[in-house]
Motif scaffolding. Structure first.
Motif, PDB file in Angstrom:
ATOM      1  N   VAL A  60       0.835  -1.202   0.000  1.00  0.00           N
ATOM      2  CA  VAL A  60       0.000   0.000   0.000  1.00  0.00           C
ATOM      3  C   VAL A  60       0.871   1.253   0.000  1.00  0.00           C
ATOM      4  O   VAL A  60       0.645   2.191  -0.778  1.00  0.00           O
ATOM      5  CB  VAL A  60      -0.949  -0.013   1.217  1.00  0.00           C
ATOM      6  N   LEU A  61       1.902   1.261   0.858  1.00  0.00           N
ATOM      7  CA  LEU A  61       2.786   2.434   0.937  1.00  0.00           C
ATOM      8  C   LEU A  61       3.440   2.712  -0.413  1.00  0.00           C
ATOM      9  O   LEU A  61       3.440   3.846  -0.903  1.00  0.00           O
ATOM     10  CB  LEU A  61       3.870   2.209   1.993  1.00  0.00           C
ATOM     11  N   ALA A  62       4.024   1.662  -0.996  1.00  0.00           N
ATOM     12  CA  ALA A  62       4.741   1.854  -2.261  1.00  0.00           C
ATOM     13  C   ALA A  62       3.781   2.327  -3.350  1.00  0.00           C
ATOM     14  O   ALA A  62       4.107   3.231  -4.125  1.00  0.00           O
ATOM     15  CB  ALA A  62       5.418   0.550  -2.680  1.00  0.00           C
ATOM     16  N   THR A  63       2.595   1.746  -3.389  1.00  0.00           N
ATOM     17  CA  THR A  63       1.626   2.149  -4.413  1.00  0.00           C
ATOM     18  C   THR A  63       1.171   3.591  -4.193  1.00  0.00           C
ATOM     19  O   THR A  63       1.024   4.365  -5.143  1.00  0.00           O
ATOM     20  CB  THR A  63       0.415   1.203  -4.400  1.00  0.00           C
ATOM     21  N   THR A  64       0.951   3.939  -2.926  1.00  0.00           N
ATOM     22  CA  THR A  64       0.555   5.318  -2.630  1.00  0.00           C
ATOM     23  C   THR A  64       1.595   6.301  -3.146  1.00  0.00           C
ATOM     24  O   THR A  64       1.274   7.297  -3.786  1.00  0.00           O
ATOM     25  CB  THR A  64       0.382   5.529  -1.106  1.00  0.00           C
ATOM     26  N   PHE A  65       2.851   5.968  -2.863  1.00  0.00           N
ATOM     27  CA  PHE A  65       3.925   6.868  -3.280  1.00  0.00           C
ATOM     28  C   PHE A  65       3.932   7.042  -4.792  1.00  0.00           C
ATOM     29  O   PHE A  65       3.994   8.156  -5.314  1.00  0.00           O
ATOM     30  CB  PHE A  65       5.269   6.309  -2.800  1.00  0.00           C
ATOM     31  N   VAL A  66       3.846   5.930  -5.492  1.00  0.00           N
ATOM     32  CA  VAL A  66       3.970   5.996  -6.946  1.00  0.00           C
ATOM     33  C   VAL A  66       2.788   6.725  -7.582  1.00  0.00           C
ATOM     34  O   VAL A  66       2.940   7.433  -8.577  1.00  0.00           O
ATOM     35  CB  VAL A  66       4.109   4.571  -7.524  1.00  0.00           C
ATOM     36  N   THR A  67       1.596   6.592  -7.005  1.00  0.00           N
ATOM     37  CA  THR A  67       0.416   7.185  -7.632  1.00  0.00           C
ATOM     38  C   THR A  67       0.022   8.537  -7.041  1.00  0.00           C
ATOM     39  O   THR A  67      -0.998   9.112  -7.416  1.00  0.00           O
ATOM     40  CB  THR A  67      -0.803   6.244  -7.474  1.00  0.00           C
ATOM     41  N   PHE A  68       0.847   9.003  -6.133  1.00  0.00           N
ATOM     42  CA  PHE A  68       0.688  10.250  -5.415  1.00  0.00           C
ATOM     43  C   PHE A  68       0.372  11.473  -6.301  1.00  0.00           C
ATOM     44  O   PHE A  68      -0.512  12.251  -5.996  1.00  0.00           O
ATOM     45  CB  PHE A  68       2.051  10.374  -4.783  1.00  0.00           C
ATOM     46  N   PRO A  69       1.069  11.694  -7.424  1.00  0.00           N
ATOM     47  CA  PRO A  69       0.876  12.966  -8.139  1.00  0.00           C
ATOM     48  C   PRO A  69      -0.398  13.056  -8.978  1.00  0.00           C
ATOM     49  O   PRO A  69      -0.776  14.153  -9.358  1.00  0.00           O
ATOM     50  CB  PRO A  69       2.086  13.047  -9.087  1.00  0.00           C
ATOM     51  N   PHE A  70      -1.055  11.930  -9.281  1.00  0.00           N
ATOM     52  CA  PHE A  70      -2.088  11.977 -10.316  1.00  0.00           C
ATOM     53  C   PHE A  70      -3.218  12.950 -10.002  1.00  0.00           C
ATOM     54  O   PHE A  70      -3.570  13.788 -10.834  1.00  0.00           O
ATOM     55  CB  PHE A  70      -2.658  10.568 -10.557  1.00  0.00           C
ATOM     56  N   VAL A  71      -3.797  12.854  -8.818  1.00  0.00           N
ATOM     57  CA  VAL A  71      -4.935  13.709  -8.499  1.00  0.00           C
ATOM     58  C   VAL A  71      -4.495  15.170  -8.388  1.00  0.00           C
ATOM     59  O   VAL A  71      -5.094  16.070  -8.986  1.00  0.00           O
ATOM     60  CB  VAL A  71      -5.619  13.240  -7.198  1.00  0.00           C
ATOM     61  N   ALA A  72      -3.414  15.403  -7.643  1.00  0.00           N
ATOM     62  CA  ALA A  72      -2.964  16.781  -7.436  1.00  0.00           C
ATOM     63  C   ALA A  72      -2.598  17.444  -8.758  1.00  0.00           C
ATOM     64  O   ALA A  72      -3.002  18.579  -9.033  1.00  0.00           O
ATOM     65  CB  ALA A  72      -1.773  16.796  -6.486  1.00  0.00           C
ATOM     66  N   ARG A  73      -1.852  16.726  -9.594  1.00  0.00           N
ATOM     67  CA  ARG A  73      -1.435  17.262 -10.892  1.00  0.00           C
ATOM     68  C   ARG A  73      -2.638  17.634 -11.753  1.00  0.00           C
ATOM     69  O   ARG A  73      -2.610  18.580 -12.522  1.00  0.00           O
ATOM     70  CB  ARG A  73      -0.607  16.217 -11.638  1.00  0.00           C
ATOM     71  N   GLU A  74      -3.669  16.835 -11.658  1.00  0.00           N
ATOM     72  CA  GLU A  74      -4.863  17.081 -12.457  1.00  0.00           C
ATOM     73  C   GLU A  74      -5.593  18.328 -11.965  1.00  0.00           C
ATOM     74  O   GLU A  74      -6.130  19.096 -12.745  1.00  0.00           O
ATOM     75  CB  GLU A  74      -5.776  15.854 -12.337  1.00  0.00           C
ATOM     76  N   LEU A  75      -5.589  18.535 -10.653  1.00  0.00           N
ATOM     77  CA  LEU A  75      -6.414  19.600 -10.071  1.00  0.00           C
ATOM     78  C   LEU A  75      -5.730  20.961 -10.049  1.00  0.00           C
ATOM     79  O   LEU A  75      -6.394  21.985 -10.179  1.00  0.00           O
ATOM     80  CB  LEU A  75      -6.829  19.225  -8.645  1.00  0.00           C
ATOM     81  N   ILE A  76      -4.407  20.974  -9.863  1.00  0.00           N
ATOM     82  CA  ILE A  76      -3.734  22.265  -9.658  1.00  0.00           C
ATOM     83  C   ILE A  76      -3.992  23.242 -10.807  1.00  0.00           C
ATOM     84  O   ILE A  76      -4.463  24.361 -10.567  1.00  0.00           O
ATOM     85  CB  ILE A  76      -2.228  22.070  -9.388  1.00  0.00           C
ATOM     86  N   PRO A  77      -3.728  22.873 -12.063  1.00  0.00           N
ATOM     87  CA  PRO A  77      -3.985  23.851 -13.134  1.00  0.00           C
ATOM     88  C   PRO A  77      -5.453  24.238 -13.233  1.00  0.00           C
ATOM     89  O   PRO A  77      -5.772  25.404 -13.485  1.00  0.00           O
ATOM     90  CB  PRO A  77      -3.522  23.138 -14.408  1.00  0.00           C
ATOM     91  N   LEU A  78      -6.335  23.278 -12.984  1.00  0.00           N
ATOM     92  CA  LEU A  78      -7.770  23.568 -13.052  1.00  0.00           C
ATOM     93  C   LEU A  78      -8.162  24.592 -11.995  1.00  0.00           C
ATOM     94  O   LEU A  78      -8.837  25.587 -12.272  1.00  0.00           O
ATOM     95  CB  LEU A  78      -8.546  22.263 -12.849  1.00  0.00           C
ATOM     96  N   MET A  79      -7.711  24.361 -10.769  1.00  0.00           N
ATOM     97  CA  MET A  79      -8.086  25.276  -9.687  1.00  0.00           C
ATOM     98  C   MET A  79      -7.424  26.627  -9.851  1.00  0.00           C
ATOM     99  O   MET A  79      -8.000  27.661  -9.522  1.00  0.00           O
ATOM    100  CB  MET A  79      -7.731  24.660  -8.330  1.00  0.00           C
ATOM    101  N   GLN A  80      -6.204  26.627 -10.383  1.00  0.00           N
ATOM    102  CA  GLN A  80      -5.550  27.918 -10.611  1.00  0.00           C
ATOM    103  C   GLN A  80      -6.307  28.719 -11.653  1.00  0.00           C
ATOM    104  O   GLN A  80      -6.471  29.932 -11.535  1.00  0.00           O
ATOM    105  CB  GLN A  80      -4.099  27.709 -11.043  1.00  0.00           C
ATOM    106  N   ALA A  81      -6.776  28.031 -12.688  1.00  0.00           N
ATOM    107  CA  ALA A  81      -7.516  28.738 -13.734  1.00  0.00           C
ATOM    108  C   ALA A  81      -8.829  29.288 -13.192  1.00  0.00           C
ATOM    109  O   ALA A  81      -9.288  30.343 -13.602  1.00  0.00           O
ATOM    110  CB  ALA A  81      -7.774  27.796 -14.906  1.00  0.00           C
ATOM    111  N   GLN A  82      -9.436  28.570 -12.249  1.00  0.00           N
ATOM    112  CA  GLN A  82     -10.721  29.024 -11.729  1.00  0.00           C
ATOM    113  C   GLN A  82     -10.589  30.166 -10.733  1.00  0.00           C
ATOM    114  O   GLN A  82     -11.539  30.901 -10.509  1.00  0.00           O
ATOM    115  CB  GLN A  82     -11.462  27.853 -11.073  1.00  0.00           C
ATOM    116  N   GLY A  83      -9.409  30.336 -10.153  1.00  0.00           N
ATOM    117  CA  GLY A  83      -9.193  31.470  -9.257  1.00  0.00           C
ATOM    118  C   GLY A  83      -9.948  31.345  -7.947  1.00  0.00           C
ATOM    119  O   GLY A  83     -10.493  30.281  -7.622  1.00  0.00           O
ATOM    120  N   THR A  84     -10.009  32.434  -7.200  1.00  0.00           N
ATOM    121  CA  THR A  84     -10.596  32.385  -5.863  1.00  0.00           C
ATOM    122  C   THR A  84     -11.847  33.249  -5.731  1.00  0.00           C
ATOM    123  O   THR A  84     -12.423  33.318  -4.652  1.00  0.00           O
ATOM    124  CB  THR A  84      -9.568  32.868  -4.818  1.00  0.00           C
TER     125      THR A  84
END
Lengths: 351, 290
Positions: free
Chosen positions: B160-184
């Motif tokens: 579980v630990l190893a898999t978590t580490f390897v798949t760690f960036p997928f959600v964050a990477r997907e959301l960061i540009p989207l949320m930045q574009a949407q602003g606050t």
């Protein structure tokens, strides 16, 4: 409800956005915060709304005499309309307007029938009741603007704050909407502050104009006061076209009977293009001579670009088209100028 | 909505009609298309066909027997368990990280952004090895863990630990540009309307990012099921206990049970296809709704 701000200071890092600003907005007035970009007007508005806070210990914000400086935005009962409307894009127009009531705590929340009734009444008020089911992306700029207004009004705010309310609209919608806002304000009588960088807009609809520049308030007054008696060269230049002329060149050009020339320390005289009268050169008189360099006659007034013979300074003049026809001017003709009203800023102001 | 910032592939646009002078000659267009198709066929379609052909080469009965074998079922169960832990954990982390990075200014923000990408930059085998060095018998915490009878390496927690580490960036990477574009601005308007932090998150922020989030979850899920390198290092390959599906495929293959290996592999391939379909549906929905 009246709004007061005393000695507000706000720095963002090394940049000073507000440097000891005072503001006093009486109950029920429509006040414009007018200034160029970077003058601090939006920051002041956001501080009044509670979206930003003044630097610690610097100043207070009072609503109706009550100190709200430390109150978060959600508790201040302000209606805030953002420059780009900030409508909730995944909600229908109706849900947008109802949002403020639906997020209330259960005991303060009206029944859903009451919420629906209120939302529809507000949409009627802003003349959008037919669009309740639409999404923001399906609306025009002016419609979004009015939805944002209805949404802000849904929570029964005590003050209404508008950040560049017409900034993102095209010129014609802008004019319609600002007259509509004026009428709307007269109808609902809510103390309102709006931020704008457009002097025409501010002078047209505001009861009072607060002119800001470089983190300071330059002048406060009714549109007529600030236009006719600008307190500083900045205000003079910001509120419409102006010619800045070196004083000695204009000796004798002032209104007859006015006090003799007292050139200001910087030796400059401010005169608006429509405060210059032109007479034919051969008719005599003591005004300075100028050569007509360019005539721009399209539009309600004729705009002329003159060059003073003596100082070679460029002067912009605005006269009515009938005057222009009477003078029968052509490019390179010689005329005399008479300055009806001038200002210099050696003291407060002078005529 | 700004779907363009979500989809890594350009969405379809109406074909522009180019003036004749700007058009390439017909033979060039055909040649380019042919090259692209040949490449696609050779590297993508052919392997996929091979997987399914080999899986059923000994008939449907053999296929079913292979995937119903207790060790295979254990591998499937372990993979599903891993996914059930890893994906929610990475959703929580990814949303929190993207929220912090996109909506706030703070010191060390660019460092955090870089760290999120770390698992993409590091070879999965190395990430597995790191966990062995930290939690293994000879590792930093090894003696302490042994003394307390906690097993991480060569057990499910390690996987579980190893898999978590390897798949760690997928959600964050997907959301960061989207949320930045949407602003606050929308969050700020919710604040002025009296909404609390939770209400703003559930009613304003989350609905705005739901499709991007779903997309990130799908990618994260696909990778978590298919991860081989990191899991291989920490798993210990104990049949029926610490074998995930990819590891089970390897074991079958090494035992010359080619048809069996491909049978299990075809399940993973099916998942990949389902992922692609889900992704297309999301993109279609994103452009289709307001």
């Amino acid at each position: 409800m009246s709004i007061e701000a005393h000695g507000i200071r706000k720095k963002f890092g090394a940049y000073t956005a507000l440097d000891g600003v005072d503001l006093n907005v009486p109950q029920g007035k429509l006040v414009a915060l007018l200034g160029p970009s970077g003058s601090g007007k939006t920051t002041l508005l956001r501080i009044i709304a509670g979206l930003e806070f003044p630097d610690p210990g610097s100043g207070r914000v009072l609503f109706h005499g009550d100190d709200v400086t430390d109150l978060p935005a959600g508790k201040r009962r302000v209606g805030f309309v953002f420059q780009h409307y900030a409508l909730f894009r995944h909600m229908s127009v109706f849900d947008n307007v109802a949002f403020g009531l639906r997020v209330r705590r259960r005991r303060d929340r009206p029944s859903s029938a009451a919420i629906a009734e209120r939302a529809h009444r507000l949409l009627e008020l802003v003349q959008l009741d037919g669009l309740a089911g639409r999404y923001p992306s399906q609306l025009s700029g002016g419609e979004r603007q009015r939805v944002a207004l209805a949404r802000a009004l849904a929570v029964e705010p005590k003050v209404l704050l508008l950040d560049e309310p017409f900034g993102a609209l095209d010129a014609r919608v802008r004019k319609d909407l600002r007259r509509w806002l004026r009428r709307f304000h007269d109808e609902i009588q809510l103390t309102t502050i709006f931020v704008t960088h457009d002097q025409e807009e501010a002078l047209e609809i505001a009861d009072e104009v607060v002119i800001m520049n470089k983190a300071h308030v330059e002048q406060v007054g009714t549109p007529q006061q600030v236009y006719d008696k600008p307190a500083s060269p900045f205000v003079y230049q910001f509120l419409g076209n102006v010619n800045v002329l070196r004083a000695p060149a204009l000796a004798g050009a002032r209104r007859r009977g006015a006090a003799p020339d007292e050139p200001s320390p910087d030796g400059q005289i401010y005169v608006r293009p429509h405060d210059i009268e032109l007479t034919p050169h051969d008719a005599g008189g003591d005004g300075p001579s100028a050569i007509v360099r360019h005539i721009h006659a399209a539009g309600p007034h004729a705009r002329l670009l003159l060059e003073q013979v003596q100082s070679r300074e460029q002067v912009e003049v605005e006269i009515s088209r009938s005057e222009l026809a009477e003078l029968n001017l052509k490019t390179n003709d010689l005329v005399r100028m008479r300055l009806r009203q001038t200002h210099s800023f050696d003291e407060d102001y002078a005529i | 909505m700004a779907p363009a910032s979500v989809a890594p592939f350009p969405t379809r646009r109406p074909r522009a009609v180019l003036p004749r002078a700007a058009r390439d000659p017909a033979w060039a267009r055909w040649a380019l298309t042919a090259v692209a198709l040949a490449f696609l066929a050779f590297f993508l379609v052919l392997p996929l066909v091979v997987v399914f052909a080999e899986a059923f080469s000994k008939g449907l009965g053999f296929f079913l027997a292979t995937v119903r074998e207790p060790d295979a079922l254990a591998a499937i169960r372990l993979t599903l368990l891993t996914v059930a832990i890893v994906v929610p954990a990475n959703v929580v982390f990814g949303v929190a990280a993207a929220w912090a990075i996109a909506k706030f200014r703070f010191r060390g923000k660019s460092l955090l952004t870089t760290l999120i990408d770390l698992p993409f930059a590091v070879s999965p085998v190395i990430s597995g090895l790191v966990y062995v060095l930290v939690f293994g018998a000879q590792g930093w915490f090894g003696p302490w863990l042994i003394a307390h009878n906690i097993r991480i390496i060569f057990a499910v927690p390690g996987i579980v630990l190893a898999t978590t580490f390897v798949t760690f960036p997928f959600v964050a990477r997907e959301l960061i540009p989207l949320m930045q574009a949407q602003g606050t601005d929308e969050e700020y308007s919710a604040v002025t309307l009296g909404a609390s932090g939770w209400q703003i998150f559930w009613r304003v922020t989350l609905p705005n990012i739901r499709w991007g989030l779903f997309y990130g979850v799908i990618l994260c899920n696909a990778r978590a099921m298919g991860e081989f390198g990191a899991v291989s290092v920490v798993s210990g390959h104990i049949r029926g206990e610490t074998n995930t599906m990819p590891l089970h495929v390897e074991i079958l293959y090494n035992e010359y049970n080619i048809a069996g290996a491909f049978a299990v592999a075809s399940l993973l391939a099916l998942l990949a296809l389902a992922t692609l379909v889900a992704k297309s549906v999301i993109e279609w929905r994103q452009t289709g709704t307001p």
